[in-house]
Design a protein around this motif. Structure first.
Motif, PDB file in Angstrom:
ATOM      1  N   ARG A 176       0.675  -1.227  -0.104  1.00 23.94           N
ATOM      2  CA  ARG A 176      -0.030  -0.186  -0.120  1.00 23.94           C
ATOM      3  C   ARG A 176       0.723   1.205   0.057  1.00 23.94           C
ATOM      4  O   ARG A 176       0.718   2.290  -0.481  1.00 23.94           O
TER       5      ARG A 176
ATOM      6  N   GLU B  12       2.345   1.824  -3.467  1.00 25.48           N
ATOM      7  CA  GLU B  12       1.272   2.366  -4.204  1.00 25.48           C
ATOM      8  C   GLU B  12       1.031   3.686  -4.068  1.00 25.48           C
ATOM      9  O   GLU B  12       0.651   4.292  -5.226  1.00 25.48           O
ATOM     10  N   GLN B  13       0.821   4.065  -2.799  1.00 27.56           N
ATOM     11  CA  GLN B  13       0.769   5.477  -2.897  1.00 27.56           C
ATOM     12  C   GLN B  13       1.902   6.517  -2.961  1.00 27.56           C
ATOM     13  O   GLN B  13       1.817   7.608  -3.810  1.00 27.56           O
TER      14      GLN B  13
ATOM     15  N   VAL C 269       2.109   7.027  -6.964  1.00 27.40           N
ATOM     16  CA  VAL C 269       1.275   8.174  -7.260  1.00 27.40           C
ATOM     17  C   VAL C 269       1.622   9.748  -6.971  1.00 27.40           C
ATOM     18  O   VAL C 269       1.765  10.427  -7.612  1.00 27.40           O
ATOM     19  N   LEU C 270       2.220   9.695  -5.863  1.00 22.30           N
ATOM     20  CA  LEU C 270       2.875  10.835  -5.400  1.00 22.30           C
ATOM     21  C   LEU C 270       4.178  11.264  -5.956  1.00 22.30           C
ATOM     22  O   LEU C 270       4.508  12.594  -6.096  1.00 22.30           O
TER      23      LEU C 270
ATOM     24  N   LYS D 218      -5.740   9.971 -10.231  1.00 17.72           N
ATOM     25  CA  LYS D 218      -4.634   8.781  -9.906  1.00 17.72           C
ATOM     26  C   LYS D 218      -4.794   9.021  -8.318  1.00 17.72           C
ATOM     27  O   LYS D 218      -4.429   7.979  -7.509  1.00 17.72           O
ATOM     28  N   LEU D 219      -4.713  10.434  -7.915  1.00 17.96           N
ATOM     29  CA  LEU D 219      -4.641  10.674  -6.643  1.00 17.96           C
ATOM     30  C   LEU D 219      -6.071  10.202  -5.860  1.00 17.96           C
ATOM     31  O   LEU D 219      -5.849   9.646  -4.666  1.00 17.96           O
TER      32      LEU D 219
ATOM     33  N   VAL E 271      -5.893   6.073  -4.974  1.00 13.36           N
ATOM     34  CA  VAL E 271      -5.044   5.674  -3.852  1.00 13.36           C
ATOM     35  C   VAL E 271      -5.959   6.425  -2.708  1.00 13.36           C
ATOM     36  O   VAL E 271      -5.152   6.151  -1.549  1.00 13.36           O
TER      37      VAL E 271
ATOM     38  N   LEU F 196      -6.092   9.352  -1.473  1.00 12.34           N
ATOM     39  CA  LEU F 196      -5.618  10.428  -0.891  1.00 12.34           C
ATOM     40  C   LEU F 196      -6.508  11.777  -0.928  1.00 12.34           C
ATOM     41  O   LEU F 196      -6.315  12.900  -0.488  1.00 12.34           O
TER      42      LEU F 196
ATOM     43  N   ALA G  24      -6.807   9.564   5.236  1.00  7.13           N
ATOM     44  CA  ALA G  24      -5.738   8.933   4.651  1.00  7.13           C
ATOM     45  C   ALA G  24      -4.400   9.450   4.532  1.00  7.13           C
ATOM     46  O   ALA G  24      -3.494   8.719   4.562  1.00  7.13           O
TER      47      ALA G  24
ATOM     48  N   LEU H 220      -1.248   7.845   5.792  1.00 10.47           N
ATOM     49  CA  LEU H 220       0.203   7.764   5.232  1.00 10.47           C
ATOM     50  C   LEU H 220       1.386   8.246   5.849  1.00 10.47           C
ATOM     51  O   LEU H 220       2.568   7.772   5.776  1.00 10.47           O
TER      52      LEU H 220
END
Lengths: 132, 132
Positions: A18, A21-22, A25-26, A65-66, A69, A71, A92, A96
């Motif tokens: 996870r 994955e996040q 994206v960031l 995309k954000l 996940v 966020l 979220a 994170l």
DNA sequence: CATATAATTCAACACATGTTGAACTATCTC
DNA sequence: GAGATAGTTCAACATGTGTTGAATTATATG
């Protein structure tokens, strides 16, 4: 006590899949900028596009995309549903931030535990454990 | 006082380019696993490959990416220089952890400051500021 | 000097993804 | 209902990158 070479690898203290994955994206410059705008209170597609000089479809793509996940969350204007407002998903983000801080905590760094090297060549294959 | 629509976008509190660069390297599942092993004290190529079931050239590739952004440092064995030991760059990790915690601090989230929406359609082009 | 070892470098491939322009949805106003 | 507005979705493309196998480098040993 089944112990491989008297050394155990500790499991990661967080959900690495996870987290990866996040982070993936960031880890995109323009998305980080968009995220920064959202942190600052900016919320609609058009304003983000104006601020960063990006076409609306690109902004839309990055926002999705954000969102994917978890966020960022989305909401339509109550009076005029054409306007869509994006905002940071606080829970979220808290999750994170905690996960990142835990995993990348410098205090987690362990000293070298040599099981390879000139002394003990334990990386060689066909090692027979005589623990039975 | 030249102020665009009486709203200023705060600059990001950290170097976003560097942060994105490092996150991009970390946002890869196998690299995260390698990083976790390094945090746990594992250091040589062969041992990482064994633990994660990866060929040495792939391990080498991922390690070089981690090195390129300064998160991992390298050192040869004093007695037998064939062995190469990788380890976490503590100061770089501290810097990253601080930057991440600062940028993704939930308390940075600002309330919506509407400059778009049904009330004020300021996203429209050709706005003439009468400030002169 | 020949051989073995630990690891890197190289070339090639497959796949993912950011970007672009056009088409499409949803919603509001007159 | 026609037209305008805010935003999304689609198809196509270019680029970057993880993966693989083979070749190469650096070092040590006999």
């Amino acid at each position: 006590m089944l112990n491989y070479l008297s050394r155990e690898i500790k499991p990661a203290p967080v959900n690495l899949e996870r987290l990866a994955e996040q982070l993936k994206v960031l880890a995109e410059p323009k998305r980080l900028l968009i995220f920064n705008l959202l942190m600052d209170g900016v919320q609609c597609n058009c304003e983000i596009g104006e601020a960063l000089d990006l076409p609306p479809n690109l902004v839309s793509h990055h926002l999705s995309k954000l969102r994917a996940v978890g966020l960022v969350k989305v909401e339509r204007d109550a009076q005029d549903a054409r306007w869509i407002y994006y905002s940071i998903n606080r829970s979220a983000l808290e999750e994170l931030n905690a996960a990142f801080g835990t995993f990348f905590d410098p205090n987690r760094i362990q000293p070298r535990r040599p099981s390879c090297g000139p002394q003990n060549s334990l990386c060689l294959p066909n090692i027979s454990l005589t623990s039975e």
